[in-house]
Structures are given as C-alpha cells and as structure tokens.
Design a protein around this motif. Structure first.
Motif, PDB file in Angstrom:
ATOM      1  N   SER A  44       0.821  -1.200   0.000  1.00 38.13           N
ATOM      2  CA  SER A  44       0.000   0.000   0.000  1.00 38.13           C
ATOM      3  C   SER A  44       0.859   1.255   0.000  1.00 38.13           C
ATOM      4  N   GLU A  45       0.251   2.362  -0.385  1.00 38.10           N
ATOM      5  CA  GLU A  45       0.982   3.634  -0.368  1.00 38.10           C
ATOM      6  C   GLU A  45       1.435   3.971   1.044  1.00 38.10           C
ATOM      7  N   GLU A  46       0.595   3.665   2.025  1.00 36.77           N
ATOM      8  CA  GLU A  46       0.949   3.926   3.419  1.00 36.77           C
ATOM      9  C   GLU A  46       2.163   3.098   3.831  1.00 36.77           C
ATOM     10  N   GLU A  47       2.190   1.818   3.445  1.00 42.57           N
ATOM     11  CA  GLU A  47       3.326   0.967   3.767  1.00 42.57           C
ATOM     12  C   GLU A  47       4.585   1.419   3.048  1.00 42.57           C
ATOM     13  N   THR A  48       4.424   1.868   1.799  1.00 43.73           N
ATOM     14  CA  THR A  48       5.567   2.383   1.043  1.00 43.73           C
ATOM     15  C   THR A  48       6.192   3.580   1.745  1.00 43.73           C
ATOM     16  N   LEU A  49       5.364   4.537   2.115  1.00 42.95           N
ATOM     17  CA  LEU A  49       5.865   5.738   2.784  1.00 42.95           C
ATOM     18  C   LEU A  49       6.489   5.395   4.126  1.00 42.95           C
ATOM     19  N   ARG A  50       5.900   4.425   4.822  1.00 38.83           N
ATOM     20  CA  ARG A  50       6.397   4.040   6.139  1.00 38.83           C
ATOM     21  C   ARG A  50       7.786   3.398   6.039  1.00 38.83           C
ATOM     22  N   VAL A  51       7.957   2.489   5.064  1.00 38.11           N
ATOM     23  CA  VAL A  51       9.251   1.801   4.964  1.00 38.11           C
ATOM     24  C   VAL A  51      10.315   2.741   4.389  1.00 38.11           C
ATOM     25  N   GLN A  52       9.919   3.655   3.492  1.00 38.52           N
ATOM     26  CA  GLN A  52      10.877   4.653   3.003  1.00 38.52           C
ATOM     27  C   GLN A  52      11.339   5.568   4.138  1.00 38.52           C
ATOM     28  N   ALA A  53      10.390   5.998   4.968  1.00 37.78           N
ATOM     29  CA  ALA A  53      10.734   6.873   6.089  1.00 37.78           C
ATOM     30  C   ALA A  53      11.664   6.164   7.067  1.00 37.78           C
ATOM     31  N   GLU A  54      11.409   4.867   7.308  1.00 35.13           N
ATOM     32  CA  GLU A  54      12.269   4.118   8.226  1.00 35.13           C
ATOM     33  C   GLU A  54      13.655   3.919   7.623  1.00 35.13           C
ATOM     34  N   ALA A  55      13.733   3.667   6.313  1.00 33.85           N
ATOM     35  CA  ALA A  55      15.031   3.515   5.653  1.00 33.85           C
ATOM     36  C   ALA A  55      15.837   4.809   5.748  1.00 33.85           C
ATOM     37  N   LYS A  56      15.183   5.936   5.540  1.00 39.45           N
ATOM     38  CA  LYS A  56      15.874   7.229   5.629  1.00 39.45           C
ATOM     39  C   LYS A  56      16.284   7.531   7.071  1.00 39.45           C
ATOM     40  N   ARG A  57      15.444   7.162   8.027  1.00 39.96           N
ATOM     41  CA  ARG A  57      15.778   7.386   9.436  1.00 39.96           C
ATOM     42  C   ARG A  57      17.001   6.559   9.827  1.00 39.96           C
ATOM     43  N   ILE A  58      17.032   5.304   9.391  1.00 36.78           N
ATOM     44  CA  ILE A  58      18.181   4.439   9.698  1.00 36.78           C
ATOM     45  C   ILE A  58      19.445   4.981   9.028  1.00 36.78           C
ATOM     46  N   TYR A  59      19.321   5.435   7.797  1.00 35.15           N
ATOM     47  CA  TYR A  59      20.448   6.030   7.071  1.00 35.15           C
ATOM     48  C   TYR A  59      21.034   7.197   7.875  1.00 35.15           C
ATOM     49  N   SER A  60      20.140   8.039   8.404  1.00 32.08           N
ATOM     50  CA  SER A  60      20.591   9.205   9.175  1.00 32.08           C
ATOM     51  C   SER A  60      21.123   8.806  10.542  1.00 32.08           C
ATOM     52  N   LEU A  61      20.453   7.851  11.214  1.00 32.63           N
ATOM     53  CA  LEU A  61      20.919   7.404  12.529  1.00 32.63           C
ATOM     54  C   LEU A  61      22.325   6.824  12.454  1.00 32.63           C
ATOM     55  N   LEU A  62      22.606   6.103  11.360  1.00 32.32           N
ATOM     56  CA  LEU A  62      23.918   5.471  11.196  1.00 32.32           C
ATOM     57  C   LEU A  62      24.927   6.396  10.523  1.00 32.32           C
ATOM     58  N   ASN A  63      24.500   7.628  10.216  1.00 39.42           N
ATOM     59  CA  ASN A  63      25.390   8.633   9.616  1.00 39.42           C
ATOM     60  C   ASN A  63      26.009   8.134   8.317  1.00 39.42           C
ATOM     61  N   MET A  64      25.144   7.584   7.460  1.00 37.25           N
ATOM     62  CA  MET A  64      25.605   7.009   6.201  1.00 37.25           C
ATOM     63  C   MET A  64      25.878   8.087   5.156  1.00 37.25           C
ATOM     64  N   ARG A  65      26.541   7.667   4.083  1.00 36.76           N
ATOM     65  CA  ARG A  65      26.674   8.496   2.889  1.00 36.76           C
ATOM     66  C   ARG A  65      26.748   7.560   1.685  1.00 36.76           C
ATOM     67  N   GLY A  66      26.623   8.141   0.504  1.00 30.88           N
ATOM     68  CA  GLY A  66      26.594   7.317  -0.701  1.00 30.88           C
ATOM     69  C   GLY A  66      25.278   6.584  -0.809  1.00 30.88           C
ATOM     70  N   ILE A  67      25.302   5.436  -1.470  1.00 27.85           N
ATOM     71  CA  ILE A  67      24.095   4.633  -1.669  1.00 27.85           C
ATOM     72  C   ILE A  67      24.136   3.435  -0.724  1.00 27.85           C
ATOM     73  N   THR A  68      23.062   3.211   0.003  1.00 28.56           N
ATOM     74  CA  THR A  68      22.918   2.018   0.830  1.00 28.56           C
ATOM     75  C   THR A  68      21.650   1.284   0.392  1.00 28.56           C
ATOM     76  N   ARG A  69      21.556   0.038   0.796  1.00 28.80           N
ATOM     77  CA  ARG A  69      20.329  -0.728   0.533  1.00 28.80           C
ATOM     78  C   ARG A  69      19.942  -1.440   1.822  1.00 28.80           C
ATOM     79  N   SER A  70      18.744  -1.121   2.323  1.00 26.35           N
ATOM     80  CA  SER A  70      18.278  -1.706   3.572  1.00 26.35           C
ATOM     81  C   SER A  70      17.155  -2.698   3.302  1.00 26.35           C
ATOM     82  N   GLU A  71      17.187  -3.799   4.073  1.00 28.14           N
ATOM     83  CA  GLU A  71      16.201  -4.871   3.900  1.00 28.14           C
ATOM     84  C   GLU A  71      15.220  -4.848   5.060  1.00 28.14           C
ATOM     85  N   PHE A  72      13.951  -5.063   4.725  1.00 27.90           N
ATOM     86  CA  PHE A  72      12.891  -5.088   5.730  1.00 27.90           C
ATOM     87  C   PHE A  72      11.930  -6.238   5.441  1.00 27.90           C
TER      88      PHE A  72
END
Length: 327
Positions: free
Chosen positions: A251-279
C-alpha cells in the motif's frame, strides 16, 4: 593528463566470497560512468594484490603508500574512489579508513559507520535503542556451548541462522526443526566465527535504496522480493530464482512508512553514498533486517533497477554520488 577530467578509480573485488559479484558491480560502474567527464580506472582489490587493470588487461600494481599507479598517460593518484567492493575490505570499513588517511574521497560510508553496519548484531543493538523494530535475535560465537532449547525459546521456529559479517546470503540457513540446527551452524561458521539467530518474520520482504543528494536523504521505491526458494538466498539473488518487483506491491501507506524508516536508519547510522536496507513488512510494520553500504550494482542487482524505476540514468546517478564527495 588528459584534459581536465577527474580521475576516478573504481574499486572491485575484495577478499570475501563475494569477490566475483563485486567484479560484476565494478564492471557495471566502469561502463556507466561518463567518459567525457571522467578518466575511469578499474582497480582490482584482491588477496593476490591490488592492480589497475587497463583496457588491454595489463595489470599495474598499486603503490599502497599513496594509492598511485601507472597508466598509459603516466603515474596518477585518483581524485576520488568509487567503491564497489562487497564484503571485506570494502564494506567493513578497512578501505574507508585507508582512504581517509590518504585524503582521497570515496563514495561509500565512513570507516566507523561501515564497520558498525557490517556487524549485524552491533548494528541491530544500536538501532533497537532508537526504537527501530527488528526480529528477536540470539548471538553465538564459535567454540562456545549452545543450548538449542534456550535459542528456540527466545526466537522460535522457524528461524534464520546467519553469519554475523557476510553478504549475498552466504552462510544463511532457514531452520524449521531442532535437527537442522547443527548443519546450519556449520554452514554459517564457514563465513564467520560469530553468528546471529533470528526469528523468521512472516510478511512481505522489501529492499530500499537510500542515498544522499547534496545533503538531502532520499529513498527509492521499495523492491518486493518474491523468492522461489524458502528465502532470498544466493540462488534467488543471482541465479534467477526470485522475482524482484519494483515498485513493491504494497500500500501507499506501507511504502511511505518503509521509506521513512530507511531514511531514518540512514541518518541514525550517519551514512553516505548509496545504501540498501532490507525489511520484512509484517502486519503493516517494517521490521529492519540489515543494511548494505556497498550494495550490488550488477545487472541482476536491485539498486540499478530502482534507479531505472526512478527515471534516472545509471551513469547520471553514479555521477551524482561522485560529485557529492568531490564537492
């Protein structure tokens, strides 16, 4: 030197089981980069040595003192490094630390962030403190005794037994019975002396590419993983035993939720470049599995498909990553 083009070394290979996958990723990056803007130099990082490999397959050794190497135009030190080395030493922080000491910018995570994310159990331990939902897990080191009943009590059956520091699903087993544990442990210990045992979540598996575009953290549409096998193992990833559907059928809601969590994890871990997160999305909630700081870029890999889905040319995306570190 040829014109004013930037010299970019594309690193590939590595010391792990993923060496051939990385060589494929590096070849894709070399092919996609715009030769009118960059002098592109394939560099093989192998146990047998570090080499610049020319178009004629001539190998020129790397001087590890300053990462210089000889080319037909003379000796160069690259302006930047495009890192496609999966596993050690490219994804676990060793090369990132080396290039930081040399002052050569590189496209993937910094050395501490890479090391943290490569160690699955350390990464999970950090993220759980920030409220990131993850599967129940049990940690085990080689040589220690293990109480299988205690493991089952904590994580249940079925569960996954996996090496703590490995990629491309090497060493992973899905365990459905007590009798399968012994073989799964042996299989995982072939890749690492530390293992992690996790509850097998039930839901939709998705993979989310996340990146920085000049300070803005962005996420691609999730890719849904539908494996013909019992889980997304090596065969499923690289031998056509799965369907990878982009965008995911959620669903669109699930899409937005998992994208937001991926971006939050990216920021929490202080990433850069391209990462790929699995859920795994279970009952509408994304549960984090792991993140990859040098995700696969071969023709079978997920990130190039997500880039295409976003309407971005692959070479332009790679250029964005390079220009981001040069500036």
């Amino acid at each position: 030197m040829r014109n004013n083009k930037k010299n970019i070394a594309v690193l590939m290979g590595g010391y792990s089981s993923e060496v051939n996958i990385s060589l494929n990723s590096g070849a894709v990056a070399c092919e996609a980069l715009d030769k009118s803007k960059y002098n592109v130099y394939p560099v093989h990082i192998l146990k047998s040595g570090w080499f610049f490999v020319s178009e004629t397959a001539t190998k020129s050794p790397i001087n590890k003192g300053d990462f210089s190497f000889n080319t037909p135009e003379g000796s160069i030190i690259p302006d930047a490094v495009f890192n496609t080395v999966h596993g050690t030493p490219g994804e676990d922080g060793y090369l990132a630390a080396y290039f930081e000491l040399l002052g050569i910018p590189q496209t993937s995570a910094g050395f501490y962030e890479a090391a943290l994310s490569f160690n699955k159990r350390d990464c999970l331990s950090v993220l759980k403190n920030f409220g990131v939902k993850c599967a129940n897990s049990y940690y085990h080191n080689k040589g220690e005794s293990i109480d299988v009943n205690a493991v089952i009590t904590k994580v249940g059956l079925p569960c996954f037994v996996k090496p703590n520091r490995a990629g491309s699903s090497y060493g992973i087993s899905k365990v459905s019975t007590i009798e399968q544990f012994a073989h799964a442990l042996v299989h995982a210990f072939k890749e690492d002396h530390e293992i992690i045992i996790e509850t097998a979540l039930v839901g939709t598996e998705v993979s989310v590419g996340t990146y920085t575009n000049f300070g803005n953290v962005l996420a691609f549409n999730p890719t849904e993983i539908v494996s013909e096998n019992d889980f997304f193992d090596y065969e499923a990833k690289y031998e056509g035993k799965s369907k990878e559907i982009t965008p995911a059928r959620i669903s669109e809601e699930e899409t937005l939720r998992v994208q937001a969590e991926a971006k939050r994890i990216y920021s929490l871990l202080n990433m850069r470049g391209i990462t790929r997160s699995e859920f795994i999305i279970q009952d509408g909630i994304p549960y984090f599995i792991e993140t990859n700081t040098t995700p696969g870029l071969s023709t079978e890999s997920i990130i190039p498909k997500q880039v295409k889905d976003a309407g971005i040319e692959l070479g332009a995306f790679f250029e964005m990553l390079i220009e981001g570190i040069l500036k």
